[in-house]
Design a protein around this motif. Structure first.
Motif, PDB file in Angstrom:
ATOM      1  N   UNK A 230       0.788  -1.143   0.073  1.00 42.92           N
ATOM      2  CA  UNK A 230       0.086  -0.040  -0.099  1.00 42.92           C
ATOM      3  C   UNK A 230       0.813   1.229   0.018  1.00 42.92           C
ATOM      4  N   UNK A 231       1.980   1.301   0.103  1.00 42.21           N
ATOM      5  CA  UNK A 231       2.821   2.429   0.393  1.00 42.21           C
ATOM      6  C   UNK A 231       3.828   2.487  -1.044  1.00 42.21           C
ATOM      7  N   UNK A 232       4.014   3.500  -1.710  1.00 42.99           N
ATOM      8  CA  UNK A 232       4.720   3.599  -2.881  1.00 42.99           C
ATOM      9  C   UNK A 232       3.890   3.564  -3.881  1.00 42.99           C
ATOM     10  N   UNK A 233       4.537   3.465  -5.110  1.00 43.00           N
ATOM     11  CA  UNK A 233       3.731   3.454  -6.373  1.00 43.00           C
ATOM     12  C   UNK A 233       3.376   1.930  -6.953  1.00 43.00           C
ATOM     13  N   UNK A 234       4.283   0.846  -6.714  1.00 41.26           N
ATOM     14  CA  UNK A 234       4.236  -0.433  -7.074  1.00 41.26           C
ATOM     15  C   UNK A 234       4.611  -1.283  -5.872  1.00 41.26           C
ATOM     16  N   UNK A 235       3.913  -2.409  -5.885  1.00 37.78           N
ATOM     17  CA  UNK A 235       4.438  -3.318  -4.907  1.00 37.78           C
ATOM     18  C   UNK A 235       5.601  -4.277  -5.340  1.00 37.78           C
ATOM     19  N   UNK A 236       6.731  -4.360  -4.631  1.00 35.19           N
ATOM     20  CA  UNK A 236       7.653  -5.161  -4.920  1.00 35.19           C
ATOM     21  C   UNK A 236       7.749  -6.592  -4.033  1.00 35.19           C
ATOM     22  N   UNK A 237       7.869  -7.670  -4.713  1.00 29.05           N
ATOM     23  CA  UNK A 237       8.298  -8.881  -4.057  1.00 29.05           C
ATOM     24  C   UNK A 237       9.443  -9.485  -4.452  1.00 29.05           C
ATOM     25  N   UNK A 238      10.275 -10.059  -3.389  1.00 33.57           N
ATOM     26  CA  UNK A 238      11.371 -10.916  -3.813  1.00 33.57           C
ATOM     27  C   UNK A 238      11.369 -12.246  -3.284  1.00 33.57           C
ATOM     28  N   UNK A 270      -3.276  -9.458  -2.931  1.00 34.45           N
ATOM     29  CA  UNK A 270      -4.383  -9.607  -1.696  1.00 34.45           C
ATOM     30  C   UNK A 270      -4.327  -8.640  -0.661  1.00 34.45           C
ATOM     31  N   UNK A 271      -3.018  -8.066  -0.403  1.00 34.84           N
ATOM     32  CA  UNK A 271      -2.978  -6.961   0.452  1.00 34.84           C
ATOM     33  C   UNK A 271      -3.110  -5.569   0.218  1.00 34.84           C
ATOM     34  N   UNK A 272      -3.297  -5.384  -1.245  1.00 35.74           N
ATOM     35  CA  UNK A 272      -3.664  -4.310  -1.812  1.00 35.74           C
ATOM     36  C   UNK A 272      -4.654  -3.474  -1.653  1.00 35.74           C
ATOM     37  N   UNK A 273      -4.897  -2.190  -1.843  1.00 35.01           N
ATOM     38  CA  UNK A 273      -6.266  -1.576  -1.236  1.00 35.01           C
ATOM     39  C   UNK A 273      -6.798  -1.516  -2.835  1.00 35.01           C
ATOM     40  N   UNK A 274      -5.947  -1.051  -3.865  1.00 30.72           N
ATOM     41  CA  UNK A 274      -6.251  -0.739  -5.019  1.00 30.72           C
ATOM     42  C   UNK A 274      -6.266  -2.201  -5.863  1.00 30.72           C
ATOM     43  N   UNK A 275      -7.365  -2.896  -6.432  1.00 28.73           N
ATOM     44  CA  UNK A 275      -7.004  -4.259  -6.923  1.00 28.73           C
ATOM     45  C   UNK A 275      -6.455  -4.119  -8.254  1.00 28.73           C
ATOM     46  N   UNK A 276      -6.179  -3.195  -8.739  1.00 28.08           N
ATOM     47  CA  UNK A 276      -5.014  -3.180 -10.122  1.00 28.08           C
ATOM     48  C   UNK A 276      -3.819  -2.763  -9.821  1.00 28.08           C
ATOM     49  N   UNK A 277      -3.543  -2.426  -8.641  1.00 31.63           N
ATOM     50  CA  UNK A 277      -2.024  -1.990  -8.208  1.00 31.63           C
ATOM     51  C   UNK A 277      -0.919  -2.956  -8.993  1.00 31.63           C
ATOM     52  N   UNK A 278      -0.055  -2.437  -9.540  1.00 28.37           N
ATOM     53  CA  UNK A 278       1.074  -3.326 -10.073  1.00 28.37           C
ATOM     54  C   UNK A 278       1.928  -3.812  -9.038  1.00 28.37           C
ATOM     55  N   UNK A 279       2.325  -5.190  -9.566  1.00 29.33           N
ATOM     56  CA  UNK A 279       3.237  -5.907  -8.615  1.00 29.33           C
ATOM     57  C   UNK A 279       4.421  -6.219  -9.616  1.00 29.33           C
TER      58      UNK A 279
END
Length: 433
Positions: A230-238, A270-279
């Motif tokens: 939810x913070x920043x412009x995109x979600x990053x995963x490692x 799943x944790x994003x508030x915006x359903x279309x938030x980029x990952x």
């Protein structure tokens, strides 16, 4: 030799795997492929005597794989050796690298505070010994990092090949020596993200942050999934195969390993508030011995293909470009062999696999795979590990995936929200037995 693929900024993501059911058309305009840049000569110690010619050679090799971007890292002690001193020469080095990447046809994401890299921590001396300041909670330490990010943003703003500015690499690796609460971490992230945005300007590119997997499935870890999503412009995963012992639990060629990046992407959504938030799958790689060298090309291909079926995927950035030279001491064994190129600059079989897979995806039709079935995740901060390797939720998601289902992830608190489910295209909910 590996052919250079066109660096077309209108590149499109490809369609479904041939062995999976045909989805409905749902185009996404761009899917990015890149690599985390590790200098071949001297690893990140190369910043002590930055050599543009060697950097140019490294970047040309990367571009030759058909990759379109790099993620780059300077060292915090060299950028900010004193709390109130940011070295202009070090900032200029970073700007020069961004320029060299542009010459090679590569876009760049810059990580600001390093922080942690490949098992080593890099603290400026003003944070250590009897000067010790908690980097996450001390107001002066937070202010200094904010100043650094503003400075980097201003130095890089306006460069057409700049993707954006990230706070730093897996900052939550520093939490053991800098304890903080989730509230304190949130304040830290909010302050630094605002500083990075101030430096870049409103239209200067992405502003984001990264964390290693404890943020997603570490019980009571103070860097939370909500902060990542939810913070920043995109979600990053490692999604690393050694996190939670995934490869050792299930085996290097197991579905659990080959679908791990796909799973991490869906968990993040799943944790994003915006359903279309980029990952953004910002780090994934084939660490030996978790992934034996003979299995690395297969792992790379399957990881990229499986992840490419996720909606709203920004891209995949492999770790890393070049092997660490064995003349450098004290790295964990797995760090020496993570590159697409060996320490002599020669492409490895995994590089061929990555390049071929990218070419295949770019040549395909525009579509993503629908996920109209979701597995409900019901956990608290203290039971977050159920969603990690070995956990009941993780194993049920993987069981469904092996049955041919492409499960989305829905948090329990959203399971009754019909509008939310409709927005995500979810028609059926399954709960963990």
């Amino acid at each position: 030799m590996i052919d250079t693929f066109a660096q077309d900024k209108s590149r499109t993501r490809a369609g479904p795997r041939s062995d999976l059911a045909e989805p409905e058309e749902d185009p996404i305009p761009t899917l990015r492929f890149g690599v985390n840049y590790t200098p071949r000569h001297g690893w990140f110690h190369a910043w002590h005597d930055f050599d543009p010619a060697r950097t140019r050679e490294d970047l040309a090799q990367i571009a030759g794989l058909g990759l379109d971007h790099v993620r780059v890292f300077h060292l915090w002690p060299l950028l900010q050796p004193n709390r109130t001193l940011i070295r202009s020469a070090a900032v200029d080095q970073l700007a020069r690298l961004v320029g060299l990447a542009a010459e090679a046809g590569l876009d760049v994401l810059v990580d600001g505070v390093q922080g942690h890299l490949s098992s080593f921590d890099f603290y400026p001396e003003w944070t250590r010994s009897w000067h010790h300041r908690n980097v996450f909670t001390d107001p002066d330490a937070i202010g200094a990092q904010a100043d650094l990010l503003r400075t980097l943003g201003r130095a890089l703003a306006g460069r057409p090949n700049l993707i954006g500015l990230q706070l730093g690499n897996e900052l939550n690796n520093l939490i053991e020596h800098n304890p903080a609460t989730p509230t304190e971490v949130d304040h830290y992230l909010d302050t630094l993200l605002a500083a990075a945005r101030e430096g870049l300007g409103a239209d200067g590119g992405l502003v984001t942050h990264s964390a290693y997997d404890a943020a997603w499935y570490g019980d009571d870890h103070p860097f939370t999934p909500q902060a990542s999503a939810r913070k920043g412009d995109v979600t990053t995963v490692h999604p690393w195969v050694f996190s939670g012992g995934c490869a050792s639990l299930y085996g290097p060629r197991s579905p659990q390993v080959l679908h791990l990046a796909e799973y991490g992407t869906e968990l993040a959504k799943a944790y994003a508030e915006d359903p279309s938030r980029p990952v953004w799958i910002q780090e994934t790689g084939a660490p030996e011995p978790h992934i034996p060298a003979a299995d690395a090309p297969h792992f790379a291909r399957e990881t990229i293909l499986n992840a490419s079926g996720c909606a709203d995927l920004w891209g995949v950035t492999w770790w890393c470009s070049h092997d660490v030279d064995r003349s450098l001491a004290d790295f964990p064994e797995l760090e020496y062999t993570l590159g697409l190129f060996d320490a002599a600059g020669r492409p490895k079989p995994i590089a061929e696999a990555v390049a071929a897979t990218i070419a295949e995806l770019r040549a395909g039709p525009l579509s993503v795979e629908p996920r109209d079935t979701a597995l409900v995740l019901d956990c608290t901060p203290s039971t977050r590990s159920v969603s990690g390797p070995g956990g009941a939720y993780f194993e049920e998601w993987m069981r469904l995936r092996q049955q041919g289902v492409r499960p989305a992830v829905v948090l329990a608190e959203r399971a009754e929200d019909e509008s939310y489910l409709a927005t995500r295209g979810i028609k059926e909910l399954i709960r963990v037995p």
